[in-house]
Motif scaffolding. Structure first.
Motif, PDB file in Angstrom:
ATOM      1  N   ARG A 100       0.605  -1.241  -0.007  1.00 33.35           N
ATOM      2  CA  ARG A 100       0.184   0.060  -0.161  1.00 33.35           C
ATOM      3  C   ARG A 100       0.911   1.327  -0.002  1.00 33.35           C
ATOM      4  NH1 ARG A 100      -2.226  -3.452   3.657  1.00 33.35           N
ATOM      5  NH2 ARG A 100      -4.431  -4.211   3.328  1.00 33.35           N
ATOM      6  N   TYR A 101       0.607   2.144  -0.748  1.00 31.87           N
ATOM      7  CA  TYR A 101       1.146   3.368  -0.963  1.00 31.87           C
ATOM      8  C   TYR A 101       0.500   4.698  -0.909  1.00 31.87           C
ATOM      9  CZ  TYR A 101       0.241   3.767  -5.817  1.00 31.87           C
ATOM     10  OH  TYR A 101      -0.433   3.624  -7.134  1.00 31.87           O
ATOM     11  N   ARG A 102       1.009   5.741  -0.379  1.00 36.02           N
ATOM     12  CA  ARG A 102       0.388   7.132  -0.365  1.00 36.02           C
ATOM     13  C   ARG A 102       1.059   7.784  -1.570  1.00 36.02           C
ATOM     14  NH1 ARG A 102      -0.474   6.318   5.653  1.00 36.02           N
ATOM     15  NH2 ARG A 102       1.855   6.986   5.733  1.00 36.02           N
ATOM     16  N   VAL A 103       0.283   9.015  -1.931  1.00 32.45           N
ATOM     17  CA  VAL A 103       1.139   9.858  -2.821  1.00 32.45           C
ATOM     18  C   VAL A 103       0.725  11.321  -2.194  1.00 32.45           C
ATOM     19  CG1 VAL A 103       0.696  10.873  -5.109  1.00 32.45           C
ATOM     20  CG2 VAL A 103       0.561   8.483  -5.048  1.00 32.45           C
ATOM     21  N   ALA A 104       1.857  12.015  -2.416  1.00 34.08           N
ATOM     22  CA  ALA A 104       1.617  13.386  -1.463  1.00 34.08           C
ATOM     23  C   ALA A 104       2.724  14.289  -2.352  1.00 34.08           C
ATOM     24  CB  ALA A 104       2.368  13.388  -0.355  1.00 34.08           C
ATOM     25  N   VAL A 105       1.813  15.615  -2.715  1.00 31.55           N
ATOM     26  CA  VAL A 105       2.560  16.755  -3.255  1.00 31.55           C
ATOM     27  C   VAL A 105       2.805  17.794  -2.570  1.00 31.55           C
ATOM     28  CG1 VAL A 105       2.416  18.331  -5.411  1.00 31.55           C
ATOM     29  CG2 VAL A 105       1.682  15.778  -5.689  1.00 31.55           C
ATOM     30  N   GLU A 106       3.969  18.347  -2.657  1.00 37.38           N
ATOM     31  CA  GLU A 106       4.511  19.501  -1.669  1.00 37.38           C
ATOM     32  C   GLU A 106       3.508  20.774  -2.066  1.00 37.38           C
ATOM     33  OE1 GLU A 106       8.283  21.448   0.343  1.00 37.38           O
ATOM     34  OE2 GLU A 106       8.672  20.286  -1.561  1.00 37.38           O
ATOM     35  N   ARG A 107       2.868  21.448  -1.020  1.00 35.61           N
ATOM     36  CA  ARG A 107       1.951  22.276  -1.272  1.00 35.61           C
ATOM     37  C   ARG A 107       2.607  23.700  -1.850  1.00 35.61           C
ATOM     38  NH1 ARG A 107      -1.268  23.489   4.035  1.00 35.61           N
ATOM     39  NH2 ARG A 107       0.004  21.965   5.239  1.00 35.61           N
ATOM     40  N   ASP A 108       4.054  23.970  -2.020  1.00 38.79           N
ATOM     41  CA  ASP A 108       4.536  25.029  -2.564  1.00 38.79           C
ATOM     42  C   ASP A 108       4.684  24.761  -4.096  1.00 38.79           C
ATOM     43  OD1 ASP A 108       5.269  26.472  -0.291  1.00 38.79           O
ATOM     44  OD2 ASP A 108       6.270  24.773   0.051  1.00 38.79           O
ATOM     45  N   ILE A 109       4.432  23.593  -4.719  1.00 39.72           N
ATOM     46  CA  ILE A 109       4.325  23.314  -6.093  1.00 39.72           C
ATOM     47  C   ILE A 109       2.952  23.670  -6.665  1.00 39.72           C
ATOM     48  CG2 ILE A 109       4.530  21.490  -7.900  1.00 39.72           C
ATOM     49  CD1 ILE A 109       6.107  19.943  -5.947  1.00 39.72           C
ATOM     50  N   HIS A 110       3.042  24.427  -7.593  1.00 47.68           N
ATOM     51  CA  HIS A 110       1.773  25.016  -8.045  1.00 47.68           C
ATOM     52  C   HIS A 110       1.452  24.929  -9.728  1.00 47.68           C
ATOM     53  CE1 HIS A 110       0.926  27.220  -4.470  1.00 47.68           C
ATOM     54  NE2 HIS A 110       2.059  27.490  -4.498  1.00 47.68           N
ATOM     55  N   GLY A 111       0.369  24.619 -10.086  1.00 48.44           N
ATOM     56  CA  GLY A 111       0.193  24.519 -11.512  1.00 48.44           C
ATOM     57  C   GLY A 111       0.175  23.061 -11.837  1.00 48.44           C
ATOM     58  N   LEU A 112       0.074  22.189 -10.996  1.00 47.88           N
ATOM     59  CA  LEU A 112       0.166  20.712 -11.131  1.00 47.88           C
ATOM     60  C   LEU A 112      -0.863  20.137 -10.274  1.00 47.88           C
ATOM     61  CD1 LEU A 112       3.344  18.489 -11.390  1.00 47.88           C
ATOM     62  CD2 LEU A 112       1.435  17.889  -9.856  1.00 47.88           C
ATOM     63  N   SER A 113      -1.971  19.306 -10.911  1.00 50.19           N
ATOM     64  CA  SER A 113      -3.089  18.746 -10.254  1.00 50.19           C
ATOM     65  C   SER A 113      -2.583  17.571  -9.459  1.00 50.19           C
ATOM     66  CB  SER A 113      -3.984  18.261 -11.271  1.00 50.19           C
ATOM     67  OG  SER A 113      -4.940  17.342 -10.934  1.00 50.19           O
ATOM     68  N   VAL A 114      -3.009  17.419  -8.211  1.00 50.99           N
ATOM     69  CA  VAL A 114      -2.507  16.265  -7.199  1.00 50.99           C
ATOM     70  C   VAL A 114      -3.283  14.895  -7.869  1.00 50.99           C
ATOM     71  CG1 VAL A 114      -2.382  15.389  -5.046  1.00 50.99           C
ATOM     72  CG2 VAL A 114      -1.795  17.823  -5.298  1.00 50.99           C
ATOM     73  N   PRO A 115      -4.533  15.097  -7.970  1.00 48.66           N
ATOM     74  CA  PRO A 115      -5.160  14.045  -8.780  1.00 48.66           C
ATOM     75  C   PRO A 115      -4.646  13.272  -9.875  1.00 48.66           C
ATOM     76  CG  PRO A 115      -6.728  15.653  -7.860  1.00 48.66           C
ATOM     77  CD  PRO A 115      -5.333  16.149  -7.633  1.00 48.66           C
ATOM     78  N   ASP A 116      -4.414  14.336 -10.652  1.00 43.44           N
ATOM     79  CA  ASP A 116      -3.670  13.891 -11.948  1.00 43.44           C
ATOM     80  C   ASP A 116      -2.309  13.387 -11.770  1.00 43.44           C
ATOM     81  OD1 ASP A 116      -5.853  14.828 -13.138  1.00 43.44           O
ATOM     82  OD2 ASP A 116      -4.873  16.603 -14.101  1.00 43.44           O
ATOM     83  N   PHE A 117      -1.414  13.907 -11.062  1.00 46.80           N
ATOM     84  CA  PHE A 117      -0.202  13.306 -10.609  1.00 46.80           C
ATOM     85  C   PHE A 117      -0.161  11.935 -10.213  1.00 46.80           C
ATOM     86  CE2 PHE A 117       3.162  12.685  -7.438  1.00 46.80           C
ATOM     87  CZ  PHE A 117       4.470  12.532  -8.292  1.00 46.80           C
ATOM     88  N   ALA A 118      -1.173  11.582  -9.158  1.00 46.19           N
ATOM     89  CA  ALA A 118      -1.443  10.390  -8.605  1.00 46.19           C
ATOM     90  C   ALA A 118      -1.841   9.449  -9.578  1.00 46.19           C
ATOM     91  CB  ALA A 118      -2.353  10.615  -7.371  1.00 46.19           C
ATOM     92  N   ALA A 119      -2.717   9.783 -10.347  1.00 47.74           N
ATOM     93  CA  ALA A 119      -3.280   8.789 -11.469  1.00 47.74           C
ATOM     94  C   ALA A 119      -2.135   8.366 -12.291  1.00 47.74           C
ATOM     95  CB  ALA A 119      -4.261   9.464 -12.144  1.00 47.74           C
ATOM     96  N   GLU A 120      -1.097   9.238 -12.624  1.00 46.56           N
ATOM     97  CA  GLU A 120       0.024   8.934 -13.596  1.00 46.56           C
ATOM     98  C   GLU A 120       0.961   7.996 -12.661  1.00 46.56           C
ATOM     99  OE1 GLU A 120       3.142  11.077 -16.278  1.00 46.56           O
ATOM    100  OE2 GLU A 120       1.827  12.449 -15.495  1.00 46.56           O
ATOM    101  N   VAL A 121       1.174   8.225 -11.429  1.00 42.47           N
ATOM    102  CA  VAL A 121       1.821   7.266 -10.723  1.00 42.47           C
ATOM    103  C   VAL A 121       1.235   5.895 -10.695  1.00 42.47           C
ATOM    104  CG1 VAL A 121       2.574   7.081  -8.323  1.00 42.47           C
ATOM    105  CG2 VAL A 121       2.829   9.008  -9.518  1.00 42.47           C
TER     106      VAL A 121
END
Length: 274
Positions: A100-121
């Motif tokens: 089981r794994y979690r996906v996290a994006v640092e909040r200072d990164i802008h212009g990148l969708s967290v759901p889209d990034f997680a889906a790509e992973v």
């Protein structure tokens, strides 16, 4: 160089005008259903958990890449605060060990969708030629508050150093314990001379660092003109091999000789000096 650390070079990206920089910094935000909780900076993460986070404000982001219609921005040093993706929809089964794994994006990164990034992973990790190909293991994305075997972070260069706790190069990606850390600079810029698309390089990033969490070590090119093993440090150099982001080729686990090359590290990006 630690045996579980991936090194990479930057690809030059032409910055946008200052007016766009300022407007983007004011208006951009991270998307995602769950936000991480602040804690003391630099403290170790609990087993399988999120790293400790810092509450200090981050520096003003700089435009670093144009992906589609929106620029992606980030500071050299983020605030070590996180937005977590939701769990993937249930439905996939299997008989192998479940990771089981979690996906996290640092909040200072802008212009990148967290759901889209997680889906790509998730698409990368569940590819028919990915780490689940032989049925020996399953990989399933869970939410922020669920038990996990590792967390995959998309981090700013400075936070990458905090999480990796290795050579503070601010440039590469790494795996450190239950932390799989992808440097956003590599995610949006790739590396020069890779010989394949940015999408292919991103798949390599994910599979290589997750491969370390699954117990894989570094490998070398098995022969000039052959595909590079996914556990080769392709971001430092291909050494005669061709780019390959996949653990399995033609239904077989593809490997090279154990070991790593003594490739030089690229110069640090941004203003942080270590």
């Amino acid at each position: 160089m630690a045996p579980n650390t991936t090194r990479a070079r930057a690809a030059g990206i032409r910055p946008l005008p200052l007016a766009v920089l300022l407007l983007t910094a004011l208006l951009s935000g991270c998307a995602g259903p769950v936000v991480g909780h602040p804690a003391a900076a630099g403290a170790p993460a609990a087993a399988g958990g999120a790293p400790a986070t810092a509450a200090q404000p981050a520096a003003t982001p700089a435009v670093v890449a144009q992906l589609g219609s929106a620029p992606v921005t980030y500071p050299a040093d983020g605030g070590n605060r996180w937005t977590y993706a939701a769990a993937e929809a249930p439905g996939r089964g299997g008989t192998g060990r479940l990771w089981r794994y979690r996906v996290a994006v640092e909040r200072d990164i802008h212009g990148l969708s967290v759901p889209d990034f997680a889906a790509e992973v998730t698409r990368t990790l569940t590819d028919p030629q990915g780490w689940t190909a032989d049925g020996a293991r399953q990989l399933r994305r869970v939410g922020a508050d669920q038990k996990a075997d590792f967390t995959l972070y998309l981090a700013t260069p400075g936070t990458r150093d905090t999480l990796c706790q290795d050579v503070p190069d601010g440039y590469t990606s790494c795996r450190n314990g239950d932390r799989v850390v992808l440097n956003v600079a590599r995610w949006v810029k790739g590396v020069p001379g890779y010989g394949a698309s940015l999408a292919v390089y991103r798949r390599y990033m994910v599979n290589h660092e997750v491969g370390h969490r699954l117990g894989m070590g570094h490998e070398r090119c098995p022969g000039r003109g052959r595909p590079a093993p996914v556990m080769q440090q392709q971001t430092l150099g291909l050494h005669g091999c061709t780019p390959n982001p996949l653990p399995y080729l033609d239904g077989e686990f593809y490997r090279g000789p154990s070991g790593a090359y003594d490739d030089p590290l690229p110069p640090r990006e941004g203003g942080r000096t270590g």
